[in-house]
Enzyme design. Sequence first.
Site, PDB file in Angstrom:
ATOM      1  CG  LEU A   1      -2.052  -1.074   1.140  1.00 18.56           C
ATOM      2  CD1 LEU A   1      -2.749  -1.226   2.482  1.00 18.56           C
ATOM      3  CD2 LEU A   1      -3.074  -0.727   0.050  1.00 18.56           C
TER       4      LEU A   1
ATOM      5  NE  ARG B   1      -8.411  -5.223  14.551  1.00 16.41           N
ATOM      6  CZ  ARG B   1      -8.688  -6.146  13.648  1.00 16.41           C
ATOM      7  NH1 ARG B   1      -7.729  -6.837  13.067  1.00 16.41           N
ATOM      8  NH2 ARG B   1      -9.934  -6.410  13.290  1.00 16.41           N
TER       9      ARG B   1
ATOM     10  CB  SER C   1     -11.122  -9.212  19.821  1.00 16.84           C
ATOM     11  OG  SER C   1     -10.830  -8.137  20.639  1.00 16.84           O
TER      12      SER C   1
ATOM     13  NE  ARG D   1     -20.392 -10.466  16.382  1.00 17.66           N
ATOM     14  CZ  ARG D   1     -19.458  -9.574  16.038  1.00 17.66           C
ATOM     15  NH1 ARG D   1     -18.906  -8.815  16.960  1.00 17.66           N
ATOM     16  NH2 ARG D   1     -19.080  -9.427  14.790  1.00 17.66           N
TER      17      ARG D   1
ATOM     18  CG  ASP E   1     -12.178  -9.290  11.666  1.00 11.67           C
ATOM     19  OD1 ASP E   1     -12.189 -10.442  12.145  1.00 11.67           O
ATOM     20  OD2 ASP E   1     -12.805  -8.344  12.169  1.00 11.67           O
TER      21      ASP E   1
ATOM     22  CD  GLU F   1     -12.458  -6.475   7.841  1.00 12.12           C
ATOM     23  OE1 GLU F   1     -13.635  -6.809   7.818  1.00 12.12           O
ATOM     24  OE2 GLU F   1     -11.952  -5.801   8.758  1.00 12.12           O
TER      25      GLU F   1
ATOM     26  CD  GLU G   1     -22.600   2.309  14.664  1.00  9.00           C
ATOM     27  OE1 GLU G   1     -23.604   1.604  14.771  1.00  9.00           O
ATOM     28  OE2 GLU G   1     -21.452   1.826  14.564  1.00  9.00           O
TER      29      GLU G   1
HETATM   30  P1  0O2 Z   1     -15.109  -4.704  16.017  1.00  9.25           P
HETATM   31  O1  0O2 Z   1     -15.697  -4.363  17.327  1.00  9.25           O
HETATM   32  O2  0O2 Z   1     -14.798  -3.482  15.161  1.00  9.25           O
HETATM   33  O3  0O2 Z   1     -13.932  -5.637  16.079  1.00  9.25           O
HETATM   34  P2  0O2 Z   1     -18.125 -11.995   8.539  1.00  9.25           P
HETATM   35  O4  0O2 Z   1     -18.036 -13.225   9.370  1.00  9.25           O
HETATM   36  O5  0O2 Z   1     -16.755 -11.520   8.131  1.00  9.25           O
HETATM   37  O6  0O2 Z   1     -19.072 -12.116   7.398  1.00  9.25           O
HETATM   38  P3  0O2 Z   1     -18.221  -9.546   9.961  1.00  9.25           P
HETATM   39  O7  0O2 Z   1     -16.818  -9.694  10.450  1.00  9.25           O
HETATM   40  O8  0O2 Z   1     -19.207  -8.955  10.927  1.00  9.25           O
HETATM   41  O9  0O2 Z   1     -18.801 -10.911   9.475  1.00  9.25           O
HETATM   42  O10 0O2 Z   1     -18.161  -8.701   8.591  1.00  9.25           O
HETATM   43  P4  0O2 Z   1     -18.315  -7.177   8.235  1.00  9.25           P
HETATM   44  O11 0O2 Z   1     -19.740  -6.822   8.036  1.00  9.25           O
HETATM   45  O12 0O2 Z   1     -17.420  -7.053   7.040  1.00  9.25           O
HETATM   46  O13 0O2 Z   1     -17.780  -6.341   9.469  1.00  9.25           O
HETATM   47  C1  0O2 Z   1     -16.437  -6.377   9.869  1.00  9.25           C
HETATM   48  C2  0O2 Z   1     -16.020  -5.146  10.613  1.00  9.25           C
HETATM   49  O14 0O2 Z   1     -16.544  -3.964   9.983  1.00  9.25           O
HETATM   50  C3  0O2 Z   1     -16.511  -5.039  12.046  1.00  9.25           C
HETATM   51  O15 0O2 Z   1     -15.659  -5.759  12.873  1.00  9.25           O
HETATM   52  C4  0O2 Z   1     -16.389  -3.524  12.284  1.00  9.25           C
HETATM   53  O16 0O2 Z   1     -15.045  -3.144  12.518  1.00  9.25           O
HETATM   54  C5  0O2 Z   1     -16.834  -2.953  10.953  1.00  9.25           C
HETATM   55  N1  0O2 Z   1     -18.281  -2.728  10.956  1.00  9.25           N
HETATM   56  C6  0O2 Z   1     -19.238  -3.480  10.361  1.00  9.25           C
HETATM   57  N2  0O2 Z   1     -20.451  -2.952  10.559  1.00  9.25           N
HETATM   58  C7  0O2 Z   1     -20.275  -1.821  11.284  1.00  9.25           C
HETATM   59  C8  0O2 Z   1     -21.176  -0.816  11.799  1.00  9.25           C
HETATM   60  O17 0O2 Z   1     -22.388  -0.868  11.628  1.00  9.25           O
HETATM   61  N3  0O2 Z   1     -20.614   0.210  12.502  1.00  9.25           N
HETATM   62  C9  0O2 Z   1     -19.277   0.309  12.713  1.00  9.25           C
HETATM   63  N4  0O2 Z   1     -18.828   1.362  13.403  1.00  9.25           N
HETATM   64  N5  0O2 Z   1     -18.397  -0.626  12.255  1.00  9.25           N
HETATM   65  C10 0O2 Z   1     -18.895  -1.673  11.553  1.00  9.25           C
HETATM   66  P5  0O2 Z   1     -16.215  -6.523  14.163  1.00  9.25           P
HETATM   67  O18 0O2 Z   1     -15.220  -7.583  14.505  1.00  9.25           O
HETATM   68  O19 0O2 Z   1     -17.621  -6.989  13.910  1.00  9.25           O
HETATM   69  O20 0O2 Z   1     -16.297  -5.455  15.284  1.00  9.25           O
END
Ligand code: 0O2
Length: 222
Positions: free
Chosen positions: A45, A67, A73, A80, A96, A163, A178
């Site tokens: 990148l 990270r 986590s 979950r 991720d 990711e 958010e």
């Molecule tokens: P955190 O707390 O940031 O670590 P998958 O199994 O990959 O299909 P996943 O991982 O939920 O399911 O996929 P998705 O939708 O690509 O989301 C991955 C990450 O995007 C999340 O990580 C968040 O960092 C971010 N994200 C997704 N939706 C939202 C949202 O509505 N608001 C915000 N602020 N961030 C979002 P984690 O591990 O779920 O959460």
Amino acid sequence: MIPTEEMGLLKKKIFEAENLQSNLTEWKEQLFVYKFALDEINTKLNILNEEYQHIHNHNPIEHMKSRIKSPASIVKKLKRKGLDITIGHALEHIHDIAGVRITCSFISDIYTLFEAISRQDDIEVIRVKDYIKQPKANGYKSLHLIVEIPVFLSNHVKKVKVEIQIRTIAMDFWASLEHKIYYKFDKEIPDELRQELKMAAEAAHDLDEKMKRIRDEVDLIN
Ligand code: 0O2
């Protein structure tokens, strides 16, 4: 003299602690390779960013942060998803573990980077979630890629998933707030606040559009 029953409990606890320790060591060893994958992606990148600066006098990347997800986590995410807590499940189902978040000034930069990443022979884009073209119901916008990259170790090559989240500064500002609110209200954001966040997401989008128009006008002058 320790009673037999207590001695049994103590032995069980020592066994569990030793088991946990050896699991933790195995987790750490397996997660180590994700750092190398992040190093490679970051280098790629940085090269793209400098090349664009050199050729087009413009940096598509404003900011980049990477990270490795902590074991705690990873365990939370496995729970979950309703999966047993094993390193095998983590490697297979948590995409991720290694993550890079890139912020750009303009929406067009996001797709420029996406195309440049997709063109690299040694990177395989295995999943794309375009929350910019199709934002989430709460207003969340970002482009999510899961890519696989080969890491060359001393005696074998390992394909590692990373990711990549790419978003504008305005989208990032919204997502950070958010995220904080989501956890502050234990994932149950009150309706009124939810509405306000939705409006803020629209305002962030308007700002992205306005900045693009201003840049286009300036480009016409130059
Ligand atoms: P955190 O707390 O940031 O670590 P998958 O199994 O990959 O299909 P996943 O991982 O939920 O399911 O996929 P998705 O939708 O690509 O989301 C991955 C990450 O995007 C999340 O990580 C968040 O960092 C971010 N994200 C997704 N939706 C939202 C949202 O509505 N608001 C915000 N602020 N961030 C979002 P984690 O591990 O779920 O959460």
